[in-house]
Design a protein around this motif. Structure first.
Motif, PDB file in Angstrom:
ATOM      1  N   VAL A   1       0.676  -1.080  -0.212  1.00 56.73           N
ATOM      2  CA  VAL A   1       0.000   0.059  -0.101  1.00 56.73           C
ATOM      3  C   VAL A   1       0.914   1.020   0.000  1.00 56.73           C
ATOM      4  O   VAL A   1       1.869   1.282   0.788  1.00 56.73           O
ATOM      5  CB  VAL A   1      -0.612  -0.128   1.095  1.00 56.73           C
ATOM      6  CG1 VAL A   1      -1.909   1.389   1.330  1.00 56.73           C
ATOM      7  CG2 VAL A   1      -2.022  -1.283   1.000  1.00 56.73           C
ATOM      8  N   ASP A   2       0.676   2.291  -0.973  1.00 60.68           N
ATOM      9  CA  ASP A   2       1.238   3.412  -1.026  1.00 60.68           C
ATOM     10  C   ASP A   2       0.220   4.548  -1.422  1.00 60.68           C
ATOM     11  O   ASP A   2      -0.865   4.271  -1.692  1.00 60.68           O
ATOM     12  CB  ASP A   2       2.381   3.392  -1.823  1.00 60.68           C
ATOM     13  CG  ASP A   2       3.666   4.504  -1.246  1.00 60.68           C
ATOM     14  OD1 ASP A   2       3.411   5.295  -1.454  1.00 60.68           O
ATOM     15  OD2 ASP A   2       4.652   3.930  -1.017  1.00 60.68           O
ATOM     16  N   LEU A   3       0.769   5.696  -1.686  1.00 61.05           N
ATOM     17  CA  LEU A   3      -0.160   6.830  -2.040  1.00 61.05           C
ATOM     18  C   LEU A   3      -0.194   6.716  -3.683  1.00 61.05           C
ATOM     19  O   LEU A   3       0.477   6.645  -4.438  1.00 61.05           O
ATOM     20  CB  LEU A   3       0.592   8.204  -1.573  1.00 61.05           C
ATOM     21  CG  LEU A   3       0.555   8.391   0.026  1.00 61.05           C
ATOM     22  CD1 LEU A   3       1.230   9.670   0.178  1.00 61.05           C
ATOM     23  CD2 LEU A   3      -0.724   8.226   0.450  1.00 61.05           C
ATOM     24  N   ASP A   4      -1.495   7.047  -4.290  1.00 53.18           N
ATOM     25  CA  ASP A   4      -1.993   6.828  -5.485  1.00 53.18           C
ATOM     26  C   ASP A   4      -3.418   7.181  -5.468  1.00 53.18           C
ATOM     27  O   ASP A   4      -4.137   7.065  -4.556  1.00 53.18           O
ATOM     28  CB  ASP A   4      -1.799   5.609  -6.188  1.00 53.18           C
ATOM     29  CG  ASP A   4      -1.428   5.862  -7.614  1.00 53.18           C
ATOM     30  OD1 ASP A   4      -1.706   6.967  -8.178  1.00 53.18           O
ATOM     31  OD2 ASP A   4      -1.372   4.973  -8.268  1.00 53.18           O
ATOM     32  N   HIS A   5      -3.764   8.005  -6.634  1.00 52.18           N
ATOM     33  CA  HIS A   5      -5.134   8.203  -6.841  1.00 52.18           C
ATOM     34  C   HIS A   5      -5.800   9.262  -5.609  1.00 52.18           C
ATOM     35  O   HIS A   5      -6.948   8.995  -5.387  1.00 52.18           O
ATOM     36  CB  HIS A   5      -5.956   7.060  -7.087  1.00 52.18           C
ATOM     37  CG  HIS A   5      -5.648   6.095  -8.083  1.00 52.18           C
ATOM     38  ND1 HIS A   5      -5.922   6.359  -9.316  1.00 52.18           N
ATOM     39  CD2 HIS A   5      -5.215   4.796  -8.068  1.00 52.18           C
ATOM     40  CE1 HIS A   5      -5.552   5.339 -10.180  1.00 52.18           C
ATOM     41  NE2 HIS A   5      -5.002   4.402  -9.332  1.00 52.18           N
ATOM     42  N   ALA A   6      -4.802  10.057  -5.262  1.00 56.40           N
ATOM     43  CA  ALA A   6      -5.123  10.967  -4.400  1.00 56.40           C
ATOM     44  C   ALA A   6      -6.444  11.728  -4.358  1.00 56.40           C
ATOM     45  O   ALA A   6      -7.124  11.806  -3.346  1.00 56.40           O
ATOM     46  CB  ALA A   6      -4.015  12.017  -4.045  1.00 56.40           C
ATOM     47  N   GLU A   7      -7.059  11.837  -5.514  1.00 54.42           N
ATOM     48  CA  GLU A   7      -8.253  12.714  -5.759  1.00 54.42           C
ATOM     49  C   GLU A   7      -9.510  11.787  -5.451  1.00 54.42           C
ATOM     50  O   GLU A   7     -10.545  12.127  -5.201  1.00 54.42           O
ATOM     51  CB  GLU A   7      -8.230  13.067  -7.447  1.00 54.42           C
ATOM     52  CG  GLU A   7      -8.602  11.864  -8.339  1.00 54.42           C
ATOM     53  CD  GLU A   7      -7.238  11.479  -8.882  1.00 54.42           C
ATOM     54  OE1 GLU A   7      -7.106  11.008 -10.119  1.00 54.42           O
ATOM     55  OE2 GLU A   7      -6.184  11.430  -8.048  1.00 54.42           O
ATOM     56  N   PHE A   8      -9.144  10.504  -5.370  1.00 52.92           N
ATOM     57  CA  PHE A   8     -10.286   9.555  -4.638  1.00 52.92           C
ATOM     58  C   PHE A   8     -10.057   8.953  -3.647  1.00 52.92           C
ATOM     59  O   PHE A   8     -10.984   8.781  -2.810  1.00 52.92           O
ATOM     60  CB  PHE A   8     -10.525   8.450  -5.678  1.00 52.92           C
ATOM     61  CG  PHE A   8     -10.736   9.027  -7.153  1.00 52.92           C
ATOM     62  CD1 PHE A   8     -12.026   9.488  -7.493  1.00 52.92           C
ATOM     63  CD2 PHE A   8      -9.731   8.815  -8.187  1.00 52.92           C
ATOM     64  CE1 PHE A   8     -12.341   9.860  -8.750  1.00 52.92           C
ATOM     65  CE2 PHE A   8     -10.219   9.310  -9.634  1.00 52.92           C
ATOM     66  CZ  PHE A   8     -11.423  10.028  -9.755  1.00 52.92           C
ATOM     67  N   LEU A   9      -8.621   8.789  -3.067  1.00 51.82           N
ATOM     68  CA  LEU A   9      -8.461   7.942  -1.988  1.00 51.82           C
ATOM     69  C   LEU A   9      -7.740   8.766  -0.832  1.00 51.82           C
ATOM     70  O   LEU A   9      -7.486   8.314   0.300  1.00 51.82           O
ATOM     71  CB  LEU A   9      -7.562   6.884  -2.250  1.00 51.82           C
ATOM     72  CG  LEU A   9      -8.009   5.888  -3.144  1.00 51.82           C
ATOM     73  CD1 LEU A   9      -6.958   4.653  -3.561  1.00 51.82           C
ATOM     74  CD2 LEU A   9      -9.382   5.142  -2.976  1.00 51.82           C
ATOM     75  N   GLY A  10      -7.543  10.006  -1.222  1.00 57.06           N
ATOM     76  CA  GLY A  10      -6.913  11.021  -0.269  1.00 57.06           C
ATOM     77  C   GLY A  10      -5.173  10.849  -0.181  1.00 57.06           C
ATOM     78  O   GLY A  10      -4.725  10.138  -0.859  1.00 57.06           O
ATOM     79  N   THR A  11      -4.688  11.766   0.724  1.00 61.80           N
ATOM     80  CA  THR A  11      -3.290  11.939   0.680  1.00 61.80           C
ATOM     81  C   THR A  11      -2.808  11.263   1.934  1.00 61.80           C
ATOM     82  O   THR A  11      -1.460  11.397   2.340  1.00 61.80           O
ATOM     83  CB  THR A  11      -2.976  13.329   0.707  1.00 61.80           C
ATOM     84  OG1 THR A  11      -3.445  14.197   1.569  1.00 61.80           O
ATOM     85  CG2 THR A  11      -3.238  13.985  -0.684  1.00 61.80           C
ATOM     86  N   SER A  12      -3.674  10.549   2.570  1.00 60.66           N
ATOM     87  CA  SER A  12      -3.092   9.726   4.059  1.00 60.66           C
ATOM     88  C   SER A  12      -2.878   8.471   3.604  1.00 60.66           C
ATOM     89  O   SER A  12      -3.727   7.670   3.275  1.00 60.66           O
ATOM     90  CB  SER A  12      -4.124   9.837   5.286  1.00 60.66           C
ATOM     91  OG  SER A  12      -3.918   8.954   5.934  1.00 60.66           O
TER      92      SER A  12
END
Length: 428
Positions: A161-172
């Motif tokens: 798990v890492d950060l991606d698709h921030a516009e849908f899943l957020g930046t946390s």
């Protein structure tokens, strides 16, 4: 664009709209095919989902099992997304199922997005074709992903798990992990890849809430490269296995997770070894040798690689894979990069800056970042970058600089265009 993709885009909204209400209604109108599938292995995660699905499938098929698989996105042909008992679904069968999907939508007076319609089609096809196992890859997130109408999976698998698709899943990172952990279900064991501490804590809380038992890499089992092969150890055994056929150090971890799944399924060690040796998954550190691009590279005595990774975590894996090859045989390195405009280009290039590669940025069909803007981001992270009008131009420039190792990377959509042009398409 292939005919099936054109049909879907003409008939259904292309937006991403995370919700299960429409999907549940559509499945209900179709007789709930998701409840009539063979035993399901449900796979979520930020990176490595497709490779892990391919590894599990290869091992299961080596053990003699008949396996369905649903993955996304496709690279060259839409049919790649739905594999029935080991074979890609045919155009005639897929069009007939899409007719039924569209009729169900019309009867209900509602709508379904492209991905929802695709997922429903996969469930219908897999429910009507006998098989021993169905492997289903999450499209985006987990909690509200269209595949998450599956209520009783046999196993749930979460890759890194890492950060991606921030516009849908957020930046946390915690928030992203909560989304991915939404596939965990009561009574279905979750097999979890090694995770950042924050992500693992969120997964454990989610598992506890639904009473899903967990088997976790780094705690209950582990895998590592050893003497040119793959070593795997859990609480009761040690396996000396061949290295996975997929290139890159990160594939050792994906293979370890797949081996843990195989052991949970009671598959024999010989089948595990055969699956690791024979697995194939295009556009994941794939060596291109044919078609116009591969032939141009060979004529210049250069290696040409293709990788669809498109976020900072994937870029770190690509950097490690390239560093491993550079350590064995140093060669001038070039990257040909195209990315969607909504991706973290800065994080991507930051992960690759230590490669010292010459960068050539390119466009592709769809919502791609402008090559000049992408080149400016690369330069801002210490990489020499030149904007080009096409992959052909970029490759010509790279080879003119005597780059001996070239990687085309940054997007699966770019990878699909390259494979289509290279005639190195998906196997039947």
């Amino acid at each position: 664009m292939d005919p099936i993709s054109e049909r879907l885009r003409a008939r259904h909204p292309q937006r991403i709209d995370l919700s299960l209400e429409r999907m549940r209604a559509l499945c209900g109108a179709l007789g709930d095919p998701q409840n009539r599938l063979p035993p399901v292995i449900h796979v979520a995660g930020t990176n490595g989902k497709g490779s892990t699905v391919a590894l599990i499938r290869a091992i299961a098929e080596a053990a003699g099992l008949s396996v369905h698989a649903y993955t996304s996105p496709h690279l060259v042909r839409f049919n790649e997304r739905i594999r029935l008992a080991g074979r890609l679904i045919g155009d005639e069968a897929l069009n007939a199922i899409l007719d039924r999907i569209e009729a169900a939508i019309d009867r209900s007076g509602t709508e379904a997005t492209v991905f929802e319609s695709t997922t429903a089609a996969a469930f219908v096809a897999m429910s009507e074709t006998p098989a021993d196992l169905a492997i289903v890859e999450v499209g985006l997130g987990g909690v509200l992903d269209a595949t998450n109408v599956i209520e009783r999976p046999l196993l749930s698998v979460i890759t890194p798990v890492d950060l991606d698709h921030a516009e849908f899943l957020g930046t946390s990172l915690r928030g992203v992990a909560v989304e991915k952990a939404g596939i965990l279900k009561a009574g279905a064991r979750g097999l979890i890849a090694r995770q950042p501490e924050e992500a693992m804590a969120a997964i454990e809380v989610a598992a506890g809430a639904v009473r899903a038992p967990l088997t976790t890499m780094g705690v209950d089992f582990d895998a590592w490269a050893e003497r040119g092969g793959l070593a795997f150890q859990d609480q009761s055994r040690f396996l000396d296995l061949p290295a996975p056929a997929l290139a890159g150090p990160h594939q050792v971890a994906n293979a370890g997770l797949a081996v843990a799944v195989a052991l949970e399924l009671d598959l024999p060690e010989a089948a595990i070894a055969d699956g690791l040796r024979t697995v194939r998954w295009p556009a994941r550190m794939q060596r291109l040798t044919g078609g116009p691009y591969g032939e141009a590279a060979r004529a210049a005595d250069a290696e040409l690689w293709l990788d669809g990774g498109h976020n900072p975590h994937a870029a770190r894996a690509l950097a490690e894979a390239l560093a491993e090859r550079q350590a064995r045989a140093p060669r001038p390195l070039a990257l040909i990069v195209g990315m969607l405009g909504n991706k973290d280009a800065g994080g991507f290039f930051e992960a690759l800056k230590e490669t010292g590669a010459a960068v050539f940025t390119v466009p592709f069909e769809g919502a791609a970042a402008e090559p000049e803007a992408l080149a400016a981001v690369a330069r801002g992270h210490g990489l020499g970058a030149t904007a080009c009008g096409s992959v052909s131009e970029a490759l010509e420039r790279a080879l003119r600089l005597e780059a001996g190792r070239v990687a085309i990377c940054g997007s699966l959509y770019l990878a699909g265009e390259v494979l289509g042009a290279s005639r190195e398409t998906w196997p039947e």
